[in-house]
Design a protein around this motif. Structure first.
Motif, PDB file in Angstrom:
ATOM      1  N   VAL A 118       0.855  -1.200  -0.011  1.00 55.52           N
ATOM      2  CA  VAL A 118      -0.156  -0.046  -0.021  1.00 55.52           C
ATOM      3  C   VAL A 118       0.843   1.377   0.111  1.00 55.52           C
ATOM      4  O   VAL A 118       0.617   2.166  -0.803  1.00 55.52           O
ATOM      5  CB  VAL A 118      -1.046  -0.142   1.227  1.00 55.52           C
ATOM      6  N   ARG A 119       1.950   1.136   0.935  1.00 55.95           N
ATOM      7  CA  ARG A 119       2.986   2.247   0.980  1.00 55.95           C
ATOM      8  C   ARG A 119       3.464   2.681  -0.394  1.00 55.95           C
ATOM      9  O   ARG A 119       3.780   3.943  -0.861  1.00 55.95           O
ATOM     10  CB  ARG A 119       3.737   2.132   2.096  1.00 55.95           C
ATOM     11  N   GLN A 120       3.982   1.652  -1.035  1.00 54.58           N
ATOM     12  CA  GLN A 120       4.457   1.786  -2.482  1.00 54.58           C
ATOM     13  C   GLN A 120       3.462   2.189  -3.733  1.00 54.58           C
ATOM     14  O   GLN A 120       3.953   2.433  -4.769  1.00 54.58           O
ATOM     15  CB  GLN A 120       5.230   0.483  -2.752  1.00 54.58           C
ATOM     16  N   GLY A 121       2.249   2.079  -3.257  1.00 55.28           N
ATOM     17  CA  GLY A 121       1.225   2.366  -4.295  1.00 55.28           C
ATOM     18  C   GLY A 121       1.052   1.058  -5.350  1.00 55.28           C
ATOM     19  O   GLY A 121       0.233   1.367  -6.210  1.00 55.28           O
ATOM     20  N   VAL A 122       1.434  -0.149  -4.792  1.00 61.55           N
ATOM     21  CA  VAL A 122       1.334  -1.042  -5.527  1.00 61.55           C
ATOM     22  C   VAL A 122      -0.036  -1.800  -5.208  1.00 61.55           C
ATOM     23  O   VAL A 122      -0.930  -2.239  -6.228  1.00 61.55           O
ATOM     24  CB  VAL A 122       2.447  -2.173  -5.327  1.00 61.55           C
ATOM     25  N   LEU A 123      -0.563  -1.671  -4.159  1.00 66.18           N
ATOM     26  CA  LEU A 123      -1.628  -2.038  -3.514  1.00 66.18           C
ATOM     27  C   LEU A 123      -2.796  -0.930  -3.375  1.00 66.18           C
ATOM     28  O   LEU A 123      -2.516  -0.318  -2.519  1.00 66.18           O
ATOM     29  CB  LEU A 123      -1.629  -3.112  -2.455  1.00 66.18           C
ATOM     30  N   GLY A 124      -3.884  -0.934  -4.130  1.00 63.88           N
ATOM     31  CA  GLY A 124      -5.008   0.060  -3.876  1.00 63.88           C
ATOM     32  C   GLY A 124      -6.077  -0.800  -2.927  1.00 63.88           C
ATOM     33  O   GLY A 124      -5.767  -1.790  -2.250  1.00 63.88           O
ATOM     34  N   SER A 125      -7.220  -0.342  -3.167  1.00 63.95           N
ATOM     35  CA  SER A 125      -8.472  -0.627  -2.329  1.00 63.95           C
ATOM     36  C   SER A 125      -8.858  -1.884  -3.323  1.00 63.95           C
ATOM     37  O   SER A 125      -8.641  -2.037  -4.327  1.00 63.95           O
ATOM     38  CB  SER A 125      -9.664   0.386  -2.493  1.00 63.95           C
ATOM     39  N   TRP A 126      -9.325  -3.099  -2.399  1.00 65.58           N
ATOM     40  CA  TRP A 126      -9.741  -4.149  -2.864  1.00 65.58           C
ATOM     41  C   TRP A 126     -11.045  -4.667  -2.123  1.00 65.58           C
ATOM     42  O   TRP A 126     -11.232  -4.304  -1.051  1.00 65.58           O
ATOM     43  CB  TRP A 126      -8.681  -5.120  -3.301  1.00 65.58           C
ATOM     44  N   LYS A 127     -11.550  -5.664  -2.953  1.00 66.47           N
ATOM     45  CA  LYS A 127     -12.717  -6.180  -2.332  1.00 66.47           C
ATOM     46  C   LYS A 127     -12.581  -7.689  -2.019  1.00 66.47           C
ATOM     47  O   LYS A 127     -11.812  -8.297  -2.749  1.00 66.47           O
ATOM     48  CB  LYS A 127     -14.094  -5.971  -2.936  1.00 66.47           C
TER      49      LYS A 127
END
Length: 410
Positions: A118-127
């Protein structure tokens, strides 16, 4: 057995509780069933949780014996330190056990690499709908538009490097590298989305439309022939890889006794008689498989082959267990889980490019593969794991006595 009525629960008691959907739901006060199971006898039992109404992944839960009670507080502190909006919930269960549960984001070992992504912008919101696979404290696989995101507790190591190299040589989904992914230090990989199903699901769909599996459509059988050819190509690729990369790969396949002992140690706490049978089967099989080492997938099976219905294209995926091993290792792995008509197609495709090992060697490889997968019913939280493991041992014992007769696909 009700955990609240015994002084200290046995591992068998704990597993029985977690595999019973009604008892698990009552324990956690939510309608769930177990998905994947991980057992450390008399230490902890960890499960992924699946919503009973939707079949979607909802989180994880674990039972902790006194020796591991400190892990509960560690997981709570970790969630706080990462600034998560939720934390694991822990409560005592009569009998000296703790039960702890939480959403996937708070997984005791995956929470940190997820937060890093998340910090690196690789993982965003997900369900929950985006979850393709979740093996608690091991790996989370998510669909993210046209890509597949894998987050894992252990760095990918040489397997990722082999994957990158093979994508230049064979139909293999490409890994999409970036500086942000690199900063995740091997805990994250992003792969292009390929196909719309895999060969396991394709054949299940096809056979549901047919009266018998023997009349599955030619496109599906043709795809399996191409898998055979693709494995033959893979087995010829070692010379195209950087020698330093080849040296970093595992150089042998686990032998039968080692495989049996891993399963038996866990079964010792659950079903000692079954554990004895497993050790005996390990002694019945040759410790090594014959043949010169090649670049082997290490876990070849129909569900590792992606398929596109509109074009019939295939891609080989998931190289986590890539290694140097005899070619028969991959063939036995695939044949161990494929019906006979698929096995014949696989060997036909393979024979067009490389010699097919003899029936006895194939039979031994099938037995090795079935032994390697022996605990799958338990890992997949199947309430009938004892019966399924027992039946599988019957099959392996039969092959071990006469491996040359395992030729229904020859």
């Amino acid at each position: 057995m009700n955990l609240s009525t015994i002084p200290t629960a046995t591992t068998a008691d704990a597993v029985s509780t977690l595999l019973d959907a009604d008892r698990l739901s009552e324990l956690l006060d939510q309608p769930v069933r177990a998905g994947r199971l991980r057992i450390k006898p008399s230490v902890s039992v960890l499960v992924s949780l699946t919503e009973r109404s939707t079949g979607l992944t909802s989180g994880w839960a674990r039972l902790l014996w006194p020796v591991s009670h400190s892990k509960a507080a560690q997981a709570e502190r970790l969630a706080t330190s990462l600034g998560l909006d939720q934390a694991p919930v822990t409560r005592a269960v009569d009998g000296d056990l703790l039960v702890q549960s939480g959403p996937v984001r708070t997984d005791p070992k995956l929470a940190e690499p997820m937060a890093g992504a998340v910090r690196q912008g690789v993982l965003g919101s997900w369900k929950a709908e985006d979850v393709l696979r979740y093996n608690p404290s091991r790996r989370l696989v998510l669909r993210d538009g046209s890509t597949v995101l894998r987050i894992r507790t252990r760095p990918g190591g040489p397997a990722d490097d082999v994957h990158r190299a093979l994508a230049e040589l064979l139909p293999v989904p490409r890994l999409l590298d970036s500086k942000a992914v690199t900063r995740c230090e091997g805990h994250v990989s992003i792969q292009q989305w390929c196909g719309d199903t895999n060969l396991t699901e394709l054949f299940e769909d096809r056979t549901a439309e047919q009266t018998t599996s023997e009349v599955v459509s030619e496109p599906a059988i043709g795809a399996t022939r191409r898998v055979g050819a693709l494995l033959a190509e893979l087995h010829s690729c070692v010379g195209a890889l950087n020698p330093e990369l080849v040296d970093r790969l595992p150089h042998r396949h686990p032998d039968a006794r080692d495989l049996a002992e891993v399963h038996a140690r866990q079964l010792d706490a659950l079903d000692p008689e079954l554990a004895l049978r497993v050790r005996a089967v390990g002694c019945m099989l040759p410790t090594r498989m014959s043949g010169e080492p090649v670049l082997a997938h290490g876990d070849a099976s129909p569900d590792q082959v992606l398929y596109e219905r509109s074009s019939g294209r295939i891609w080989l995926t998931d190289f986590d267990r890539v290694r140097l091993a005899p070619a028969v290792t991959d063939l036995g792995s695939y044949l161990a889980v494929a019906p006979a008509f698929q096995g014949r197609a696989l060997l036909e495709g393979y024979a067009e490019h490389r010699p097919v090992p003899g029936a006895e060697h194939l039979g031994v490889a099938v037995a090795h593969s079935r032994l390697a997968r022996l605990a799958d019913p338990l890992r997949r939280a199947d309430p009938f794991w004892r019966e399924r493991i027992g039946a599988e041992l019957d099959v392996i014992e039969g092959i071990a006595r006469s491996p040359e007769k395992e030729t229904t696909w020859a």
